[in-house]
Enzyme design. Sequence first.
Site, PDB file in Angstrom:
ATOM      1  N   ARG A 174       0.842  -1.264  -0.063  1.00 50.39           N
ATOM      2  CA  ARG A 174       0.091  -0.030   0.095  1.00 50.39           C
ATOM      3  C   ARG A 174       0.845   1.393   0.134  1.00 50.39           C
ATOM      4  NH1 ARG A 174      -2.979  -3.755  -0.934  1.00 50.39           N
ATOM      5  NH2 ARG A 174      -4.930  -4.043   0.196  1.00 50.39           N
ATOM      6  N   SER A 247     -11.436  -1.206   2.250  1.00 53.20           N
ATOM      7  CA  SER A 247     -10.722  -1.533   3.547  1.00 53.20           C
ATOM      8  C   SER A 247     -10.309  -0.130   4.395  1.00 53.20           C
ATOM      9  CB  SER A 247      -9.416  -2.188   3.267  1.00 53.20           C
ATOM     10  OG  SER A 247      -9.618  -3.467   2.701  1.00 53.20           O
ATOM     11  N   GLU A 343      -6.146   3.705   5.448  1.00 54.69           N
ATOM     12  CA  GLU A 343      -5.562   3.663   4.243  1.00 54.69           C
ATOM     13  C   GLU A 343      -6.041   4.785   3.280  1.00 54.69           C
ATOM     14  OE1 GLU A 343      -5.956  -0.473   2.508  1.00 54.69           O
ATOM     15  OE2 GLU A 343      -6.886   0.390   0.871  1.00 54.69           O
TER      16      GLU A 343
END
Length: 347
Positions: A174, A247, A343
């Site tokens: 990520r 998410s 995120e």
Amino acid sequence: MNCAKNAPPPAKLTLNLELQSRNTFGLEVVAERAYEITDSDQVPALMHEITQNQWKWHVLGSGSNVILPPVLSGATLLMNIAGQKLTQTEPDNAYLEVGAGVNWHELVKWTLDNDLPGLENLALIPGTVGAAPIQNIGAYGVEIGQYIDHVRAYDTNTNQFVSITNAECEFAYRDSIFKKNPNRFVVTQVIFKLPKVWQARVHYADLAAIASSNSTANPTPQVIFETVCTVRSKKLPDPKVIGNAGSFFQNPLVSANQYEALLAKFPKLVSYPDVGNQRKLAAGWLIDQCGLKGQRLGEVGVYEQQALVIVNHGKGTAADILDLAKIIQDKVQQQFGVTLEIEPNIL
Ligand SMILES: Cc1cc2nc3c(=O)[nH]c(=O)nc-3n(C[C@H](O)[C@H](O)[C@H](O)COP(=O)(O)OP(=O)(O)OC[C@H]3O[C@@H](n4cnc5c(N)ncnc54)[C@H](O)[C@@H]3O)c2cc1C
């Protein structure tokens, strides 16, 4: 014959553009100056104007990984650059050049329709191709960094177009150079490199069943694509029905020692295989164990079927989402001593 490309018209400007339908949380947002970018060559002149006026600026794909404030001040670049083409084939690899505004899932389908497998594990991830390298999108054991040859972008530090090689992208879980430098690059095209020798990646639990099933002992890319679509549709809420950004927290990476200590205390601890000597814990499991699944805080809440997802029940704001996120982070820290990182990008 003159083959020079004609300069495109300037990027179309809309003042005070409503962005509620262009962010998957469904937040009520107005962009003061929204510019539609349909051609890379529009970017230099626009960035020049932005600099001259000392406006703030932001880039927006399809808004599936952002938390937006009620007013996006300054300039918002809406990335709508189209186009995908096979540019080169070598004995071992095929190269694809794709515009930043192309829909990610449509690209995955297109590659399979054109017998270019490799991206099937990443089916149904919302968003645009230009955003894919930003957080190095990943799912079911695959990250897009594995398939990117280079990224073409406008570098606002040097005011030039640059080709950023895979190594220079600094892809990690990520993460990438783009994520680390949020106001530097405008990604205009992504060049993918797809190996001609294909291998099924079905080691994640949700996909392992298809590998062991008799009827699909040798799953094809299409079977994996369809399985991923089915599993994701069951697990994740559809942003068209209830606002969310997938998410909400990254799965935390912990050292082997911390993992062993946690496992001794919590034998049901859920984790995923990871490269290197770190272990990736399931953030959703940690949140669930804190009893937060389904909890509401005013207009926002933790999704009832998947604790990793924060949902907007209607009139939630960025501030509500961040308040709930803080409660979750504090509880997980207290109970497990693990830090959860948000995120989505907070613009
Ligand atoms: C239901 C759901 C499921 C999801 N599942 C996954 C998943 O499995 N795996 C995963 O990795 N992600 C997942 N996501 C997150 C999201 O889909 C990805 O991060 C996607 O790449 C975001 O694309 P976007 O076009 O919507 O980007 P946006 O949300 O518009 O932007 C994201 C960030 O990238 C920047 N950006 C966007 N385009 C450009 C550009 N052209 N140049 C420079 N910067 C740019 C923005 O400024 C912002 O910081 C999910 C989201 C949802 C809603």
